[in-house]
Design a protein around this motif. Structure first.
Motif, PDB file in Angstrom:
ATOM      1  N   UNK A 204      -0.793  -7.329  -3.022  1.00 54.11           N
ATOM      2  CA  UNK A 204       0.536  -7.924  -3.551  1.00 54.11           C
ATOM      3  C   UNK A 204       1.533  -7.885  -2.314  1.00 54.11           C
ATOM      4  N   UNK A 205       2.374  -8.799  -2.247  1.00 54.35           N
ATOM      5  CA  UNK A 205       3.447  -9.173  -1.229  1.00 54.35           C
ATOM      6  C   UNK A 205       4.800  -9.027  -1.721  1.00 54.35           C
ATOM      7  N   UNK A 206       5.796  -8.684  -0.851  1.00 57.56           N
ATOM      8  CA  UNK A 206       7.172  -8.780  -1.365  1.00 57.56           C
ATOM      9  C   UNK A 206       8.026  -9.554  -0.076  1.00 57.56           C
ATOM     10  N   UNK A 207       9.302  -9.841  -0.404  1.00 53.32           N
ATOM     11  CA  UNK A 207      10.132 -10.140   0.625  1.00 53.32           C
ATOM     12  C   UNK A 207      11.078  -9.092   0.923  1.00 53.32           C
ATOM     13  N   UNK A 208      11.432  -8.801   2.222  1.00 57.25           N
ATOM     14  CA  UNK A 208      12.486  -7.820   2.286  1.00 57.25           C
ATOM     15  C   UNK A 208      13.933  -8.825   2.499  1.00 57.25           C
ATOM     16  N   UNK A 209      15.035  -8.110   2.339  1.00 59.58           N
ATOM     17  CA  UNK A 209      16.345  -8.604   2.246  1.00 59.58           C
ATOM     18  C   UNK A 209      16.413  -9.629   3.452  1.00 59.58           C
ATOM     19  N   UNK A 210      15.959  -9.029   4.337  1.00 61.27           N
ATOM     20  CA  UNK A 210      16.052 -10.340   5.707  1.00 61.27           C
ATOM     21  C   UNK A 210      14.923 -11.306   5.772  1.00 61.27           C
ATOM     22  N   UNK A 211      14.259 -11.466   4.446  1.00 61.71           N
ATOM     23  CA  UNK A 211      13.251 -12.758   4.513  1.00 61.71           C
ATOM     24  C   UNK A 211      11.918 -12.387   5.015  1.00 61.71           C
ATOM     25  N   UNK A 212      11.679 -11.156   5.235  1.00 65.53           N
ATOM     26  CA  UNK A 212      10.274 -10.993   5.959  1.00 65.53           C
ATOM     27  C   UNK A 212       9.382 -10.849   4.765  1.00 65.53           C
ATOM     28  N   UNK A 213       8.059 -11.291   4.776  1.00 66.43           N
ATOM     29  CA  UNK A 213       6.954 -11.270   3.939  1.00 66.43           C
ATOM     30  C   UNK A 213       6.210  -9.964   4.584  1.00 66.43           C
ATOM     31  N   UNK A 214       6.277  -8.755   3.605  1.00 66.70           N
ATOM     32  CA  UNK A 214       5.347  -7.711   3.880  1.00 66.70           C
ATOM     33  C   UNK A 214       4.205  -7.328   2.582  1.00 66.70           C
ATOM     34  N   UNK A 215       3.575  -6.616   2.878  1.00 68.95           N
ATOM     35  CA  UNK A 215       2.431  -6.095   1.876  1.00 68.95           C
ATOM     36  C   UNK A 215       3.116  -4.818   1.273  1.00 68.95           C
ATOM     37  N   UNK A 216       2.801  -4.984  -0.184  1.00 69.69           N
ATOM     38  CA  UNK A 216       3.515  -3.946  -1.015  1.00 69.69           C
ATOM     39  C   UNK A 216       2.392  -3.136  -1.901  1.00 69.69           C
ATOM     40  N   UNK A 217       2.831  -2.130  -2.467  1.00 67.54           N
ATOM     41  CA  UNK A 217       1.659  -1.881  -3.543  1.00 67.54           C
ATOM     42  C   UNK A 217       0.493  -1.020  -2.861  1.00 67.54           C
ATOM     43  N   UNK A 218      -0.494  -1.103  -3.569  1.00 63.07           N
ATOM     44  CA  UNK A 218      -1.805  -0.259  -3.033  1.00 63.07           C
ATOM     45  C   UNK A 218      -2.611  -1.284  -2.314  1.00 63.07           C
ATOM     46  N   UNK A 219      -3.570  -0.725  -1.283  1.00 61.05           N
ATOM     47  CA  UNK A 219      -4.310  -1.691  -0.693  1.00 61.05           C
ATOM     48  C   UNK A 219      -5.529  -0.743  -0.481  1.00 61.05           C
TER      49      UNK A 219
END
Length: 317
Positions: A204-219
């Motif tokens: 699962x991925x999300x976008x930080x306030x500055x627009x960066x796509x990052x991995x979130x949740x579990x892996x």
């Protein structure tokens, strides 16, 4: 020991804005875009939360996920900044993408069930003829699912539909695909070092306030991934035998054998303390096999108090 589990939390941290309760994790949003994510001992299967918690499950999931994030941060950025407690991860608030990036190296689980039912396409991706359950795909396939709102089933969706419905932009989806393949490759290598095969997983991925796509949740946890033991894999395939696996699938199989698949009118079968204990032991076995480290049980005499103290201590610093 089953009473010493954490199945619900009701914390009130400084500068707390909101709480989101998922199937297993509870996420506390604080000011300054800080998230405190607590892995509970809840067990979910077929999108239903089981009535009893599993001792140490939250600790196991949280510690595997945070170790795997550390082992992949050189290839994919993630949301994590600290782990102040065995059950807790703290990091940056993100706007989550409403899709789960499921990637499959082998035809198992949901893919195999669809294949047996005669399907040769999964999420718009073709599956070759003549495969048997647990065979390796020629190339890993990405079969996304839409992230359900609480309680609903996640649903298969094709890349085409995701883009057509504007769930993810074309540009962002390209990044999600690239990251998903890179993470699966790294996860496959880590698993191989432990004598395991990473069969399939979801990111699962999300976008930080500055627009960066990052991995979130579990892996790469046993809740989000399926692993086989590499030793004897070929022999079992040749004989048409079931694979020896490390994942939550053993719980699903037990539920199916007890006439439960989360369908309307079905009741969750009774789980004895002995059964709960055996599930806890399986999760510890999963942890030790996946990480290659001995599992150290945290103090569970008062988990709520321990978590609260550790998080407050961290927030002060």
């Amino acid at each position: 020991m089953s009473s010493n589990t954490i199945t619900d939390t009701n914390f009130n941290f400084p500068n707390q804005k909101s709480v989101y309760k998922g199937k297993v994790r509870e996420v506390y949003a604080l000011e300054d875009d800080v998230l405190v994510m607590i892995a509970t001992d809840r067990l979910s299967a077929f999108d239903v939360v089981m009535p009893k918690g599993i001792p140490f499950k939250g600790q196991i999931l949280n510690q595997i996920a945070t170790k795997m994030m550390a082992a992949t941060e050189d290839i994919v950025p993630n949301w994590l900044s600290a782990t102040p407690d065995p059950n807790v991860a703290v990091g940056a608030a993100c706007e989550p993408f409403m899709v789960e990036m499921v990637i499959r190296g082998y035809m198992s689980g949901h893919a195999a069930r669809e294949y047996k039912a005669g399907q040769r396409m999964l999420c718009g991706v073709p599956m070759p003829e003549g495969m048997q359950e647990n065979d390796k795909f020629p190339e890993p396939i990405i079969t996304p699912a839409t992230k359900a709102e609480q309680g609903d089933h996640d649903e298969d969706i094709s890349k085409e539909d995701i883009l057509k419905r504007g769930i993810v932009s074309v540009e962002d989806y390209g990044v999600l695909e690239k990251y998903t393949k890179a993470l699966f490759q790294r996860g496959t290598e880590i698993a191989a070092e432990r004598g395991l095969i990473l069969v399939d997983t979801k990111y699962e991925f999300g976008k930080t306030k500055d627009g960066k796509i990052v991995l979130i949740d579990e892996i790469h946890t046993p809740d989000s991934s399926r692993y086989f033991y590499a030793d004897g894999y070929e022999v079992r395939q040749d004989r048409g035998e079931a694979q020896k696996q490390l994942s939550k699938e053993f719980v699903r199989q037990w539920l199916i054998a007890n006439n439960f698949q989360g369908l309307e009118g079905q009741n969750v079968p009774y789980m004895s303390d002995e059964y709960i204990e055996s599930v806890s032991e399986r999760y510890i076995e999963l942890y030790e096999n996946i990480t290659g480290e001995t599992f150290e049980k945290a103090d569970i005499s008062n988990i709520q108090e321990r978590i609260e103290n550790n998080v407050l201590e961290y927030l002060k610093s």
